[in-house]
Design an enzyme around this catalytic site. Structure first.
Site, mmCIF file in Angstrom:
data_model
loop_
_atom_site.group_PDB
_atom_site.id
_atom_site.type_symbol
_atom_site.label_atom_id
_atom_site.label_comp_id
_atom_site.label_asym_id
_atom_site.label_seq_id
_atom_site.Cartn_x
_atom_site.Cartn_y
_atom_site.Cartn_z
ATOM 1 N N ARG A 88 0.852 -1.195 0.000
ATOM 2 C CA ARG A 88 0.000 0.000 0.000
ATOM 3 C C ARG A 88 0.890 1.247 0.000
ATOM 4 O O ARG A 88 2.101 1.153 0.101
ATOM 5 C CB ARG A 88 -0.944 -0.002 1.198
ATOM 6 N N GLU A 127 -3.185 7.407 6.955
ATOM 7 C CA GLU A 127 -1.831 7.536 7.505
ATOM 8 C C GLU A 127 -0.799 8.020 6.490
ATOM 9 O O GLU A 127 0.099 7.268 6.083
ATOM 10 C CB GLU A 127 -1.365 6.196 8.081
ATOM 11 N N GLU A 299 -7.326 4.447 15.589
ATOM 12 C CA GLU A 299 -6.947 3.033 15.704
ATOM 13 C C GLU A 299 -6.228 2.850 17.030
ATOM 14 O O GLU A 299 -5.151 3.415 17.243
ATOM 15 C CB GLU A 299 -6.009 2.634 14.563
ATOM 16 N N TRP A 307 3.772 -5.868 13.221
ATOM 17 C CA TRP A 307 4.781 -5.159 12.430
ATOM 18 C C TRP A 307 6.036 -4.738 13.193
ATOM 19 O O TRP A 307 6.974 -4.236 12.590
ATOM 20 C CB TRP A 307 4.161 -3.936 11.753
ATOM 21 N N GLU A 347 -1.652 -8.706 7.361
ATOM 22 C CA GLU A 347 -1.910 -8.483 8.795
ATOM 23 C C GLU A 347 -2.612 -9.662 9.462
ATOM 24 O O GLU A 347 -3.303 -9.503 10.473
ATOM 25 C CB GLU A 347 -2.675 -7.165 8.974
ATOM 26 N N HIS A 350 -2.079 -9.866 13.144
ATOM 27 C CA HIS A 350 -2.427 -8.659 13.908
ATOM 28 C C HIS A 350 -3.746 -8.894 14.633
ATOM 29 O O HIS A 350 -4.769 -9.171 14.013
ATOM 30 C CB HIS A 350 -2.566 -7.489 12.929
HETATM 31 C C1 GAL Z 1 -2.023 1.291 10.770
HETATM 32 C C2 GAL Z 1 -2.941 1.259 9.567
HETATM 33 C C3 GAL Z 1 -3.893 0.092 9.596
HETATM 34 C C4 GAL Z 1 -3.168 -1.158 10.012
HETATM 35 C C5 GAL Z 1 -2.554 -0.942 11.366
HETATM 36 C C6 GAL Z 1 -1.818 -2.158 11.876
HETATM 37 O O1 GAL Z 1 -0.783 1.764 10.363
HETATM 38 O O2 GAL Z 1 -3.658 2.450 9.418
HETATM 39 O O3 GAL Z 1 -4.441 -0.073 8.312
HETATM 40 O O4 GAL Z 1 -2.197 -1.458 9.067
HETATM 41 O O5 GAL Z 1 -1.643 0.108 11.313
HETATM 42 O O6 GAL Z 1 -1.292 -1.957 13.152
#
Ligand code: GAL
Length: 618
Positions: A88, A127, A299, A307, A347, A350
């Site tokens: 992305r 972001e 978020e 990550w 992810e 995650h």
């Molecule tokens: C943010 C992002 C999300 C997801 C998240 C994972 O950077 O906006 O789409 O990737 O982190 O922790």
């Protein structure tokens, strides 16, 4: 499944959902062919359950066909390599075609849903700056940079003069001779680099504004963007100027492991809680970025992320603590990423609030508890703090470009100052350097501010204030000013020499603490308040205005804050390790980031717990 999800969200106490921020390949599977049926259905299901919807523009993830339309839209990194399709944020902010295509998809969505009362807010893109995506060295960026320079300097001779290009025979005869400041044999001219940093930020603003303008004309719902933590490559205040609400994405455990300096001991102590000041710092920063102080967490980390180098789970209680900390700093909404862990793609490891098999993940019960607690809490509002910390994005670029010593980071300096204030129990407002009014503040700190606007200097005059280290040290072109800095009205001090030191080397200060990393030689008649054991001035002042010439360790920061707070008539506390406070107009909140119970006033605060009480009983 969607209807069951919506019902369960409502039962949990969730009131807002965000959708669609990466959905371009489903919205427009082929150029010009739109498929909205799935989105219409999603909006219907969520809204019928009573949820308010934030709809995202999908421009962070251009579909594969976009590259056929614009083969040159990809960014290039500093080594000239293409940043290819397959994840992305694969676009260059300067590409005019992609910028227009982004505005077009925003218009298509705005036309269809802009007046739809079920859409309560709009998120533009996702972001900016995540994955190191602000600085692009593409041909589109180079061409746009030349135009930007022409506009800024008018004549090539003016640019040569401003940058000092006579040095090393770098003079240009035309703007079209100028390249981007990468791949040079040794360091590029810092003025050239600084201009590129300003340009790159302006490109984000221009890209963003194209979508904001299109949506403004089509909706009355608030516009927002979700900023990231410790992304400083573009000026968030400039982006925020066309938005109603600032939101940000808070991943406390990921940040501690991935993007914070700190000793191994510090990182071990807060491994499952996150750094005790990193979240609050960004809450206060984004409160300043949002119009009229409006801000959200878009978020919130709900469990282990995927990550960071290592991804431990939050201690039980931390999802609740982080949520309450945001509300105590004035957040209107805390939203969690994500509802259910996706069993596929990047992810899949995650966490969400629900597991991939749809069972509840541990975070869900904490979210439900927060929702129950909020329902019983009066709307507390946001307290204005008595302490201001001045924040300035161009200063971060200046010291990236011209660090002079490895490890000089504007963000790190700001966080050190912020931590020192919080260890003393002080609540802080972060204030942009464009301010001309600090009248509500008893104490103001402006460390590391590359150049200080006259209006800010005037606003600092007469109140207890700390400037430095490395404040008012360069011109806007990143050259040494004449006279040399800090040139503070009413304070006779000049930084006549600078040393940068390795982390192994510290200079003890009389009375406790030490300085390192950055040490200026200060000359002038102002009174010396702190000096090294060798007798070199560290902090000088004239009663209200103070100049700090070196980078203090935590012990010295504590002494400095104590001394300034005493002058400013502010009460300070000596908080136990890991404990942090935040006052709202009605309540005092106490957060324990530590892993042991801590006694505070008459209470024992358990690890990963937050307690609060009305001010009257404090
Ligand atoms: C943010 C992002 C999300 C997801 C998240 C994972 O950077 O906006 O789409 O990737 O982190 O922790």
């Amino acid at each position: 499944m969607w209807a069951r999800d919506a019902a369960e969200m409502v039962a949990t106490g969730i009131t807002w959902v965000r959708i669609g921020e990466f959905a371009w390949s489903r919205l427009e599977p082929d150029p010009g062919r739109f498929t909205f049926d799935w989105l219409d259905r999603a909006i219907d299901v969520l809204s019928s359950a009573g949820l308010k919807i934030v709809l995202g523009t999908p421009t962070c993830t251009p579909p594969r066909w976009m590259l056929e339309r614009f083969p040159d839209m990809l960014a290039r990194d500093a080594s000239g390599q293409l940043r290819k399709f397959g994840s992305r944020r694969h676009y260059c902010f300067s590409h005019a075609g992609y910028r227009a295509a982004s505005a077009d998809i925003a218009a298509v969505l705005g036309d269809r849903y802009g007046r739809d009362a079920r859409i309560h807010a709009w998120q533009i893109d996702n972001e900016y700056g995540c994955h190191d995506t602000i600085l692009s060295y593409s041909e589109a960026a180079r061409d746009a940079f030349r135009l930007w320079l022409r506009d800024r300097y008018g004549e090539i001779t003016a640019l040569n003069e401003a940058w000092g290009n006579v040095f090393w025979s770098m003079e240009y005869r035309d703007f079209d001779e100028i390249e981007l400041p990468n791949l040079t044999v040794t360091q590029a001219n810092p003025s050239h680099d600084m201009a590129f940093r300003r340009f790159s930020s302006d490109q984000v603003v221009a890209y963003h504004t194209a979508q904001a303008d299109v949506l403004r004309a089509r909706t009355d719902a608030p516009l927002l963007h979700n900023y990231m933590g410790r992304v400083l490559e573009f000026d968030h205040f400039d982006v925020g100027a066309s938005l109603d609400i600032a939101t940000w994405d808070s991943y406390p455990i990921g940040f501690l492991s991935d993007r914070l300096e700190g000793t191994a001991e510090h990182k071990a102590r807060f491994l499952q809680q996150g750094d005790p000041d990193m979240q609050a710092f960004h809450h206060d920063l984004y409160r300043a970025v949002g119009r009229d102080g409006r801000w959200w967490v878009m978020e919130q980390q709900p469990g282990p992320v995927n990550w960071a180098p290592h991804n431990p789970a939050p201690l039980p209680g931390m999802v609740r603590l982080w949520s309450w900390e945001a509300f105590a700093h004035g957040a209107e909404v805390v939203s969690y990423f994500r509802w259910r862990q996706a069993p596929f793609a990047q992810e899949q490891m995650h966490a969400g609030l629900k597991r991939p098999d749809n069972a509840a993940a541990p975070g869900l019960a904490e979210v439900a508890r927060v929702a129950r607690e909020i329902a019983q809490m009066p709307d507390a509002g946001t307290a204005a703090a008595r302490v201001a910390l001045i924040f300035d994005y161009p200063s971060a670029w200046a010291w990236d470009v011209l660090p002079q010593g490895t490890g000089f980071s504007y963000f790190r300096l700001m966080l050190d100052a912020y931590r020192a204030l919080r260890r003393r129990g002080l609540s802080v407002d972060i204030v942009p350097s464009s301010t001309s009014d600090l009248s509500g503040y008893a104490l103001a700190l402006a460390p590391g501010l590359a150049s200080m606007p006259d209006a800010l200097c005037a606003a600092l005059a007469g109140r207890t204030a700390l400037v430095g280290p490395r404040s008012n040290a360069v011109t806007d072109e990143l050259c040494i000013p004449d006279p040399m800095g800090p040139s503070l009205p009413g304070l006779d001090v000049t930084a006549t020499r600078v040393e940068s030191l390795p982390p192994t080397h510290e200079r003890p200060v009389k009375g406790g603490g030490s300085v390192g990393l950055w040490c200026e030689t200060l000359e002038g008649t102002a009174e010396c308040l702190f000096e090294t054991e060798a007798g070199a001035p560290v902090l000088i002042g004239d009663g209200t205005l103070h100049y700090l010439g070196s980078w203090p360790d935590a012990a010295l920061w504590d002494r400095i804050i104590r001394a300034l707070a005493a002058k400013a008539d502010l009460d300070v506390e000596d908080l136990p390790e890991g404990l942090r406070l935040r006052d709202t107009p009605s309540h005092r909140f106490v957060f324990n980031y530590g892993s042991k119970p801590v006694a505070y006033k008459d209470q024992v605060v358990e690890p990963a717990d937050v307690v609060w009480w009305p001010h009257a009983s404090c």
